[in-house]
Design a protein around this motif. Structure first.
Motif, PDB file in Angstrom:
ATOM      1  N   LEU A  18       0.833  -1.206   0.000  1.00  0.00           N
ATOM      2  CA  LEU A  18       0.000   0.000   0.000  1.00  0.00           C
ATOM      3  C   LEU A  18       0.868   1.257   0.000  1.00  0.00           C
ATOM      4  N   GLY A  19       1.963   1.234   0.746  1.00  0.00           N
ATOM      5  CA  GLY A  19       2.874   2.381   0.780  1.00  0.00           C
ATOM      6  C   GLY A  19       3.504   2.636  -0.572  1.00  0.00           C
ATOM      7  N   TRP A  20       3.923   1.584  -1.248  1.00  0.00           N
ATOM      8  CA  TRP A  20       4.523   1.730  -2.568  1.00  0.00           C
ATOM      9  C   TRP A  20       3.499   2.290  -3.546  1.00  0.00           C
ATOM     10  N   THR A  21       2.291   1.745  -3.489  1.00  0.00           N
ATOM     11  CA  THR A  21       1.223   2.202  -4.380  1.00  0.00           C
ATOM     12  C   THR A  21       0.875   3.658  -4.111  1.00  0.00           C
ATOM     13  N   SER A  22       0.773   4.007  -2.835  1.00  0.00           N
ATOM     14  CA  SER A  22       0.422   5.393  -2.502  1.00  0.00           C
ATOM     15  C   SER A  22       1.513   6.348  -2.955  1.00  0.00           C
ATOM     16  N   GLY A  23       2.766   5.932  -2.886  1.00  0.00           N
ATOM     17  CA  GLY A  23       3.857   6.772  -3.367  1.00  0.00           C
ATOM     18  C   GLY A  23       3.765   7.025  -4.860  1.00  0.00           C
ATOM     19  N   ALA A  24       3.431   5.987  -5.610  1.00  0.00           N
ATOM     20  CA  ALA A  24       3.291   6.133  -7.058  1.00  0.00           C
ATOM     21  C   ALA A  24       2.117   7.046  -7.407  1.00  0.00           C
ATOM     22  N   VAL A  25       1.001   6.846  -6.726  1.00  0.00           N
ATOM     23  CA  VAL A  25      -0.183   7.683  -6.970  1.00  0.00           C
ATOM     24  C   VAL A  25       0.114   9.133  -6.597  1.00  0.00           C
ATOM     25  N   ALA A  26       0.763   9.331  -5.452  1.00  0.00           N
ATOM     26  CA  ALA A  26       1.091  10.685  -5.005  1.00  0.00           C
ATOM     27  C   ALA A  26       2.050  11.365  -5.970  1.00  0.00           C
ATOM     28  N   GLY A  27       3.006  10.621  -6.508  1.00  0.00           N
ATOM     29  CA  GLY A  27       3.941  11.194  -7.478  1.00  0.00           C
ATOM     30  C   GLY A  27       3.224  11.695  -8.725  1.00  0.00           C
ATOM     31  N   MET A  28       2.286  10.900  -9.210  1.00  0.00           N
ATOM     32  CA  MET A  28       1.509  11.324 -10.381  1.00  0.00           C
ATOM     33  C   MET A  28       0.634  12.533 -10.049  1.00  0.00           C
ATOM     34  N   ALA A  29       0.035  12.513  -8.870  1.00  0.00           N
ATOM     35  CA  ALA A  29      -0.817  13.641  -8.464  1.00  0.00           C
ATOM     36  C   ALA A  29       0.006  14.916  -8.335  1.00  0.00           C
ATOM     37  N   PHE A  30       1.217  14.800  -7.792  1.00  0.00           N
ATOM     38  CA  PHE A  30       2.076  15.974  -7.656  1.00  0.00           C
ATOM     39  C   PHE A  30       2.463  16.528  -9.024  1.00  0.00           C
ATOM     40  N   GLN A  31       2.843  15.656  -9.953  1.00  0.00           N
ATOM     41  CA  GLN A  31       3.229  16.123 -11.285  1.00  0.00           C
ATOM     42  C   GLN A  31       2.079  16.869 -11.956  1.00  0.00           C
ATOM     43  N   LYS A  32       0.859  16.333 -11.845  1.00  0.00           N
ATOM     44  CA  LYS A  32      -0.301  17.001 -12.441  1.00  0.00           C
ATOM     45  C   LYS A  32      -0.597  18.322 -11.736  1.00  0.00           C
ATOM     46  N   THR A  33      -0.476  18.328 -10.425  1.00  0.00           N
ATOM     47  CA  THR A  33      -0.716  19.554  -9.654  1.00  0.00           C
ATOM     48  C   THR A  33       0.300  20.626 -10.020  1.00  0.00           C
ATOM     49  N   TRP A  34       1.561  20.232 -10.110  1.00  0.00           N
ATOM     50  CA  TRP A  34       2.608  21.211 -10.454  1.00  0.00           C
ATOM     51  C   TRP A  34       2.366  21.789 -11.848  1.00  0.00           C
ATOM     52  N   LYS A  35       1.959  20.933 -12.770  1.00  0.00           N
ATOM     53  CA  LYS A  35       1.700  21.403 -14.132  1.00  0.00           C
ATOM     54  C   LYS A  35       0.532  22.392 -14.149  1.00  0.00           C
ATOM     55  N   LEU A  36      -0.491  22.150 -13.336  1.00  0.00           N
ATOM     56  CA  LEU A  36      -1.623  23.078 -13.244  1.00  0.00           C
ATOM     57  C   LEU A  36      -1.211  24.414 -12.629  1.00  0.00           C
TER      58      LEU A  36
END
Length: 97
Positions: A18-36
């Motif tokens: 779950l920690g590994w998965t959450s890290g991957a999801v959070a990384g994608m969310a951060f990249q999209k947030t930064w781009k916005l």
């Protein structure tokens, strides 16, 4: 009673996944947030000479907040799922697995 004692240890691999998965999801969310926010594909890195302190610290604060929220949500959902399926909370006496 024995199964309740062993559950936190048995939950460790699940928690790791779950920690590994959450890290991957959070990384994608951060990249999209930064781009916005900044209309840039890449967030500033602390060692990037061309970036200002404000940009670097803003990116770090946003990234930290996103990672913390996603990790907490995924961990809580996982713990609730384990509790529903086993009847036991997957954490020890102090709340840590």
């Amino acid at each position: 009673m024995k199964s309740k004692k062993k559950l936190p240890l048995a939950y460790k691999p699940i928690g790791f996944a779950l920690g590994w998965t959450s890290g991957a999801v959070a990384g994608m969310a951060f990249q999209k947030t930064w781009k916005l926010i900044r209309h840039e594909d890449d967030a500033p890195d602390a060692l990037n000479r061309d970036r200002r302190w404000g940009e670097i610290l803003l990116a770090a604060a946003i990234q930290g907040a996103i990672f913390s929220v996603v990790r907490s949500a995924v961990n809580r959902a996982g713990a609730k799922a384990v509790e529903r399926s086993t009847g036991s909370w997957p954490a020890g006496d102090k709340g840590t697995a």
